[in-house]
Design an enzyme around this catalytic site. Structure first.
Site, PDB file in Angstrom:
ATOM      1  N   GLY A  95     143.079  28.017 -29.199  1.00 14.70           N
ATOM      2  CA  GLY A  95     143.225  27.287 -27.950  1.00 14.70           C
ATOM      3  C   GLY A  95     142.076  26.342 -27.743  1.00 14.70           C
ATOM      4  N   GLY A  96     141.968  25.817 -26.514  1.00 13.62           N
ATOM      5  CA  GLY A  96     140.929  24.848 -26.219  1.00 13.62           C
ATOM      6  C   GLY A  96     139.545  25.438 -26.308  1.00 13.62           C
ATOM      7  CE  LYS A 116     138.667  33.536 -26.371  1.00 12.68           C
ATOM      8  NZ  LYS A 116     139.186  33.944 -25.044  1.00 12.68           N
ATOM      9  CG  ASP A 209     145.699  32.454 -17.053  1.00 17.36           C
ATOM     10  OD1 ASP A 209     146.726  32.091 -16.444  1.00 17.36           O
ATOM     11  OD2 ASP A 209     145.474  32.148 -18.236  1.00 17.36           O
TER      12      ASP A 209
END
Length: 751
Positions: A95-96, A116, A209
């Site tokens: 992702g970003g 990550k 989120d």
């Protein structure tokens, strides 16, 4: 000596300084930066940029001014790269912010992780700050339903990474469908997620989120909360919130209204998201029709539209889609409606309220109500808002007909109700011989049905529901009934089921009535009545396209057979209800304006309670359309009719005054709002009793108005009265009780 941008030691120091400074207030942060030793001086410009970006995390990719000389993003690590104790096996996602790799421990192949890595060097974006914040947040959380932080470090390029528990599973909604979890099991699954989110909230972390893709279920059926990449630490002081900007870093379809308009983020933001996840678990859909809409249209729908009924969301789509949803939930339509109706709907209405202050204040309170619901105990909420408790009594359902019919049918049984129906048909039959024959046939049928309640029969002690069931069976057995008569009887039976709220039984009876009416040929007013009753049931079940089709068919027929009559007005009124439920307010309002114009010309219009109901519904729509002056005129007209019909002391008038007072408050006319509420209180106290819940509601509103004008003595009187009623009529811990206590506490704090 100046450190290179990719020096691991430099990143470790920068990461540590960021974590120390990020939650400091402005003055304390400035003091912290000034006190840094000379050895950190070269890091301060970049550290300030990271902190500024974190403070301005209004934009997902917002830029700030940063030091020159930054480098381009690095490619993802190759398979086989070793980071600390972990060997990378491949990419799980990208992702970003960064890349997530599958990994295993070098010394233990069985221990797996998701590693990550920050993909981009510090280049003026938010990712670096968010990456470090997520690592810091995970380090402070320890819950069996939150993916654990296992390790962290800096790679050879000076980029941070961290390893967390790897969850091999499906998103929570897909997992529930695959395992065919029933509705109760789906609620219990969400309760485990609630426990994890509450754990985070107790450590001042709001996720921001929550969505199915961030709620994975492992092979043992355990849900895990993932991705705290856009989470925010709230201030430790109770009641503190953080303010977002727009657009914030979240998934729009699962966002709360305050995330869309730059409002304050609190625990109630996550409550809203959990409500949406539960809605999807239950229905397979979302409360707003968002497919194919642009982002501005989605934002407008989430911020301004009322959620679809659960029944409507379940029924959205073609027959195969709906059948699959029912199959995946191990249920049928009737069982679904019975499960989600009442308390569960009210719980979700509260969780999904537009204003955060009207939602559950904590996830724990939301979960507690879900537990009460599953246990069959009273829940703490009575609906979305005060308007839910008051306006629902008169909203888009003519109280004179539907409410009275429901009381009539349930109080004295189907037999008397059906006899009255037969008498009504008989009065119409005086005009036409064919109608006389039909009425006689129906009356004979009802006589047979009532005979089964003869006190000399052993099985004569029949409930209204049993009478309805016997009537449904007998209508097929009685050969003396023709097609039209069967249709009329089934319409009556379906109508009673409808006002009793038993929509799954009302639907097949009315569908058969309509089918028989078509077979009879030569559509008449009785057939139009069947269509309208069927439209009402479709509306209650959330099957709005079907409801609209039946209503339009009835209106077309009535315009030929009864143009300008009361029946025609009833058809237009039902069509307006259906359009209103679809948020097609301009169309619905135009129809209601036609209805009130038509009914105003009919005999006894001055005391026609159906006309009053139409004026009420018109007022509700006009308020939503931003036409307050016209709405007030409609409320005035409705109230005048009700007072002529029932007198000035009837509770209907109190309810209407309560709604009108809300309009006055919205327009800033506190004097007239107070007058309406005081009059409503006097009427309700006399007609309903001084301890009625409506009296508590009005007293609470009057108390809050008194606080605003500084009249503490009057405020205390009203609020204490409201609290006494609430404590006697509501379960302990009810949200209304808490709010009233807070208002009283605010009085104690006033000078």
């Amino acid at each position: 000596m100046t450190q290179a941008p990719n020096d691991p030691e430099r990143w470790r120091r920068l990461s540590a300084l960021f974590e120390q400074a990020v939650d400091l207030q402005d003055d304390a942060r400035d003091a912290f930066l000034r006190a840094l030793p000379d050895s950190d001086a070269a890091l301060i410009p970049e550290l300030r940029a990271m902190l500024a970006a974190d403070d301005a995390d209004a934009a997902l990719d917002g830029r700030v001014n940063v030091p020159a000389g930054v480098q381009a993003p690095l490619p993802p690590h190759a398979v086989g790269t070793v980071l600390g104790a972990w060997k990378l096996d491949g990419i799980l996602g990208q992702g970003g912010m960064g890349v997530v790799h599958a990994a295993h421990r070098v010394d233990d192949f069985e221990q797996r992780a998701a590693v990550k890595c920050l993909q981009q060097r510090w280049d003026g974006r938010l990712q670096a700050g968010r990456f470090l914040r997520e690592r810091n947040i995970l380090a402070g959380l320890s819950h069996p339903n939150i993916a654990r932080l296992l390790d962290a470090g800096i790679d050879a390029h000076g980029q941070p990474w961290f390893a967390m528990e790897r969850i091999d599973g499906l998103p929570i909604d897909a997992d529930a469908d695959q395992r065919r979890l029933d509705l109760r099991a789906r609620v219990r699954l969400l309760l485990r997620v609630c426990a994890a989110v509450q754990h985070a909230h107790e450590r001042f972390v709001v996720h921001r989120d929550l969505k199915p893709d961030n709620l994975l279920v492992d092979g043992d059926g355990n849900p895990k909360v993932l991705d705290f990449g856009v989470a925010k630490l709230l201030e430790a002081d109770a009641g503190q919130a953080t303010r977002t900007g727009l657009p914030a870093a979240f998934t729009p379809d699962y966002a709360a209204p305050e995330q869309l308009d730059g409002g304050e983020i609190t625990a109630a933001t996550d409550v809203h998201a959990l409500g949406l996840v539960l809605y999807r678990l239950l229905t397979g859909g979302m409360p707003y029709a968002l497919d194919g809409r642009s982002l501005p249209e989605r934002i407008a729908a989430i911020s301004g539209q009322a959620p679809m009924r659960l029944e409507q969301a379940l029924a959205t789509g073609d027959a195969n889609t709906v059948d699959k949803r029912l199959h995946d939930r191990s249920t049928d339509t009737g069982s679904f409606h019975r499960f989600v109706g009442g308390d569960l709907t009210r719980i979700l209405q509260t969780a999904l309220a537009k204003e955060p202050q009207r939602r559950y204040a904590t996830v724990q309170a939301f979960a507690a109500d879900l537990e009460r619901f599953l246990d069959g105990r009273p829940v703490s909420v009575s609906g979305d808002t005060r308007a839910y408790r008051v306006r629902k009594f008169v909203q888009r359902n003519p109280w004179g007909s539907a409410f009275a019919a429901m009381l009539f049918a349930t109080a004295i049984g189907f037999g008397v109700y059906a006899t009255v129906t037969a008498n009504r048909i008989a009065r119409q039959a005086e005009q036409v011989a064919a109608e006389r024959d039909r009425a006689q046939a129906i009356a004979d049928f009802l006589g047979k049905l009532l005979a089964q309640a003869d006190p000399t029969r052993a099985d004569s002690d029949l409930t209204a529901s049993q009478m309805l069931e016997r009537g449904t069976t007998l209508v097929d057995q009685d050969e003396s009934l023709g097609i039209a008569e069967r249709a009329a009887v089934l319409t009556a039976i379906g109508g009673v089921y409808q006002v009793k709220g038993d929509y799954p039984r009302a639907l097949p009876a009315l569908q058969r009535a309509v089918t028989l009416g078509r077979e009879a040929g030569a559509p008449d007013l009785a057939f139009a009545s069947s269509l309208l009753e069927l439209s009402k049931v479709h509306t209650r079940l959330g099957q709005l396209p079907d409801a609209e089709a039946r209503a339009r068919e009835a209106v077309s027929l009535l315009e030929r057979l009864a143009a300008g009559d009361a029946e025609h007005a009833s058809g237009l009124s039902q069509l307006a209800v259906v359009l209103s439920e679809q948020e097609r307010l301009p169309e619905a309002t135009a129809l209601l304006e036609r209805v009130v114009a038509l009914r105003s010309t009919l005999p006894d219009a001055a005391t026609d309670q159906n006309l009053a109901a139409n004026y009420n519904n018109l007022a509700l729509n006009l308020v939503e359309l931003g036409r307050p002056a016209e709405a007030e005129a409609a409320y005035d007209a409705a109230l005048a009719i009700l007072e002529r019909k029932f007198g000035p002391e009837h509770p209907y008038g109190a309810f209407l005054r309560g709604s009108r007072a809300e309009l006055h408050e919205q327009r800033g006319d506190a004097v007239r709002a107070r007058e309406d509420l005081e009059r409503a209180l006097a009427i309700a106290s006399k007609a309903l009793g001084a301890e009625h819940p409506f009296v508590a509601d009005v007293s609470d509103r009057l108390g809050r108005m008194a606080i605003k004008r500084g009249d503490t003595e009057v405020a205390r009187k009203h609020l204490e009265h409201a609290l006494r009623i609430q404590q006697d009529t509501l379960p302990a811990g009810h949200a209304d009780i808490a709010r009233t206590r807070e208002a009283l506490a605010s009085l104690d704090a006033m000078p």
